[in-house]
Design an enzyme around this catalytic site. Structure first.
Site, PDB file in Angstrom:
ATOM      1  N   ASN A 156       0.826  -1.206   0.000  1.00  0.00           N
ATOM      2  CA  ASN A 156       0.000   0.000   0.000  1.00  0.00           C
ATOM      3  C   ASN A 156       0.850   1.242   0.000  1.00  0.00           C
ATOM      4  OD1 ASN A 156      -0.238   1.781   2.596  1.00  0.00           O
ATOM      5  ND2 ASN A 156       0.091  -0.316   3.322  1.00  0.00           N
ATOM      6  N   SER A 157       0.298   2.254  -0.625  1.00  0.00           N
ATOM      7  CA  SER A 157       0.952   3.559  -0.661  1.00  0.00           C
ATOM      8  C   SER A 157      -0.146   4.608  -0.587  1.00  0.00           C
ATOM      9  CB  SER A 157       1.741   3.673  -1.973  1.00  0.00           C
ATOM     10  OG  SER A 157       2.241   4.965  -2.103  1.00  0.00           O
ATOM     11  N   ASN A 203      -1.970   7.483  16.284  1.00  0.00           N
ATOM     12  CA  ASN A 203      -0.720   7.302  15.547  1.00  0.00           C
ATOM     13  C   ASN A 203      -0.322   8.655  14.967  1.00  0.00           C
ATOM     14  OD1 ASN A 203       0.740   6.884  12.839  1.00  0.00           O
ATOM     15  ND2 ASN A 203       0.901   4.854  13.741  1.00  0.00           N
ATOM     16  N   CYS A 230       8.731   7.687   8.587  1.00  0.00           N
ATOM     17  CA  CYS A 230       8.422   8.859   7.758  1.00  0.00           C
ATOM     18  C   CYS A 230       9.735   9.530   7.355  1.00  0.00           C
ATOM     19  CB  CYS A 230       7.597   9.903   8.500  1.00  0.00           C
ATOM     20  SG  CYS A 230       6.815   9.408  10.007  1.00  0.00           S
ATOM     21  N   ASN A 242       6.286  -1.940  11.435  1.00  0.00           N
ATOM     22  CA  ASN A 242       5.541  -1.344  10.320  1.00  0.00           C
ATOM     23  C   ASN A 242       5.671  -2.246   9.081  1.00  0.00           C
ATOM     24  OD1 ASN A 242       4.163   0.619   8.793  1.00  0.00           O
ATOM     25  ND2 ASN A 242       5.097   2.259   9.990  1.00  0.00           N
ATOM     26  N   GLY A 256       1.095  -9.405   9.689  1.00  0.00           N
ATOM     27  CA  GLY A 256       0.528 -10.570   9.012  1.00  0.00           C
ATOM     28  C   GLY A 256      -0.333 -11.489   9.842  1.00  0.00           C
ATOM     29  N   THR A 314      -3.833  -5.935   8.157  1.00  0.00           N
ATOM     30  CA  THR A 314      -4.322  -6.326   6.832  1.00  0.00           C
ATOM     31  C   THR A 314      -5.552  -7.237   6.913  1.00  0.00           C
ATOM     32  OG1 THR A 314      -2.093  -6.066   6.016  1.00  0.00           O
ATOM     33  CG2 THR A 314      -3.568  -7.321   4.621  1.00  0.00           C
TER      34      THR A 314
END
Lengths: 257, 277
Positions: free
Chosen positions: B56-57, B86, B115, B176, B225, B247
């Protein structure tokens, strides 16, 4: 997610299948034309993410999905047989807008979602019937569910790229010819170049244009914010909760992948 | 816990759970990354499926701290479980401003150090132990409540975990997503760069949890996961004190309930076989 039993998974044309799944009546009642559901083949880690499909038709307690094999998910789905169980979540997304005096434009598998709209507009209680259906495909073999579509007594204008049936050329040419005489609201679903062209025609003839969009979609519930549709407004839209149907004039085609 | 960025901004959570289910099954809600100013996020495509995983982006799409506090936080708090916000910042000062803004408003903070630091030419915080030291120390001065740091799985991970402990974090979230890339089109080459999550990364993150939990005394929260009770149990057995589900929420919004149920039945089994239970 709910479990559903497959009652049919039949090949309609090369790479195009009709899937029917039995769904509990209390869930079935919630479905509106234009909404979608996501399907996961049970317990599989690959493909991992359930795939979204628009509802093609509902009969008794069976939801029909018309789908084309485009990748791993749909390929796996096409291998399932009657009696097997899959999982689904739905209905998701917003229904089609409630339109009057409008036409439908479908390219290829884009026809899928309109079957349910035709079914639901028979009694004209919430949804109204389109005045005309424009349906284009590459060849006559890829035109599917024609006898079902014709059941509703609405003129179906056919085009094929190779001229093997109906008008030879692309479906949007037929729309433009029609709009020269009588521009009307249009609701379109199909490949991106077709949608872009419909938007241009709509703008040219000042016809209100609604497009059913597609993009990579992960959660379908607004959780991941992955299915972005760029809008000309400041904020992006998310297909799964704001769509999948959008006003063409709001979409920023420049940033659409 | 529900992991950051995998349950939206909380508007739709009650469509899939009753309040009772949330209270009985979810330990804490970790919000989507919140920045000082609103962020529109990345243009499409934002996601891509890989074998057993998802890239994902999203680009930290969020309304900014002010609107978040006004329009989203009250609803998230109404679910009745601890709320951990967060934080996303591109310089240390942004994290400090966010921490200040949230004083008395949230139960905890989770610092996202995956980041880019604009003051260091975009170098990721997670690669820069000196800046992470400063970050954790300064946030701790402002924020007295529960403080978590969400580690990146790449960079000097072990060193960063020790720094978090040294400068007063209560816990580290391991970890992450993994920097990843998908080829979207061959010619001209078009790629999607983002973070990989899902069952594909579980063995990698499990190893990090196992190792890091031996190195530090503060608690480790496992995140990577988890889609079943067995996955969660493995994280707990490998040193995690809690776990986050991410996810899996995108596959099935009710996955957390299913995972907890499975975990409970597995641990019941473990206890019945053990003399100490």
């Amino acid at each position: 997610m709910y479990e559903a039993k497959i009652v049919i998974n039949k090949k309609e044309a090369e790479n195009i299948y009709l899937l029917g799944i039995e769904i509990p009546k209390n869930v079935l009642k919630k479905f509106q034309p234009g909404q979608f559901l996501k399907i996961k083949i049970n317990q599989r880690m690959d493909p991992l993410i359930p795939r979204p499909f628009t509802v093609h038709a509902i009969e008794e307690n069976v939801v029909y999905i018309l789908y084309q094999i485009v990748g791993k998910g749909t390929k796996s789905l096409s291998k399932l047989r009657k009696g097997e169980i899959l999982e689904f979540l739905g209905p998701l997304g917003k229904p089609f807008p409630k339109l009057k005096n409008y036409v439908i434009c479908a390219g290829g598998i884009g026809i899928a979602g309109f079957g349910f709209l035709l079914q639901k507009s028979v009694n004209k209680k919430i949804f109204y019937s389109p005045e005309m259906i424009f349906y284009g495909a590459k060849t006559k073999e890829e035109l599917v569910r024609l006898s079902f579509l014709k059941r509703f007594g609405i003129p179906v204008k056919i085009s094929t790229d190779d001229g093997s049936k109906g008008y030879k050329g692309i479906v949007t040419d037929m729309i433009e010819e029609e709009f020269k005489k009588d521009p009307r609201t249009v609701l379109a679903c199909g490949p991106k170049p077709m949608l872009k062209r419909v938007a241009e025609i709509g703008k040219k003839y000042k016809a209100k244009t609604y497009l059913v969009m597609e993009t990579f979609l992960a959660c379908g519930t607004g959780f991941c914010m992955g299915c972005v549709i760029p809008l000309k407004r400041k904020k992006h839209a998310h297909l799964c909760i704001d769509g999948p149907t959008f006003l063409a004039e709001e979409i920023d085609f420049e940033f659409l992948s | 816990m529900l992991a950051s960025g995998t349950w939206g901004l909380g508007e739709n959570l009650d469509k899939f759970f009753t309040l009772k289910e949330i209270k009985e099954n979810i330990g804490a809600l970790v919000t989507k990354g919140i920045s000082v100013n609103p962020r529109k996020g990345n243009p499409p495509p934002r996601t891509f499926e890989t074998p057993c995983g998802l890239i994902n982006s999203i680009g930290i799409e969020n309304p900014g701290i002010k609107e978040f506090k006004r329009n989203y936080l009250p609803k998230i708090k109404s679910y009745g479980v601890p709320v951990i916000v967060n934080l996303y910042g591109e310089e240390v000062e942004e994290f400090l401003e966010l921490s200040q803004e949230l004083k008395g408003e949230a139960d905890g903070l989770e610092l996202n150090i995956s980041c880019p630091n604009v003051k260091k030419g975009g170098l990721f915080f997670s690669y820069d132990s000196k800046t992470v030291s400063k970050l954790v120390k300064k946030v701790r001065e402002i924020w007295k409540d529960f403080l978590a740091v969400k580690l990146s799985p790449v960079g000097p991970v072990y060193e960063i975990a020790e720094i978090c402990e040294k400068y007063g974090a209560d816990t580290v979230v391991v970890a992450n997503t993994y920097p990843a890339l998908a080829v979207l089109e061959f010619k001209p080459l078009k790629v999607l760069q983002g973070g990989l999550s899902g069952p594909a990364i579980k063995p990698l993150t499990l190893r990090l949890v196992y190792d890091i939990s031996k190195k530090i005394k503060i608690s480790v929260i496992g995140c990577g996961g988890i889609v079943s009770g067995k996955d969660a149990l493995e994280y707990l057995l490998c040193g995690a004190k809690a776990f986050q589900v991410g996810t899996a929420n995108l596959i099935d919004p009710r996955a957390p309930i299913k995972i907890i149920k499975e975990l409970r039945s597995l641990t019941d089994g473990l206890c019945s076989k053990s003399a100490s239970c």
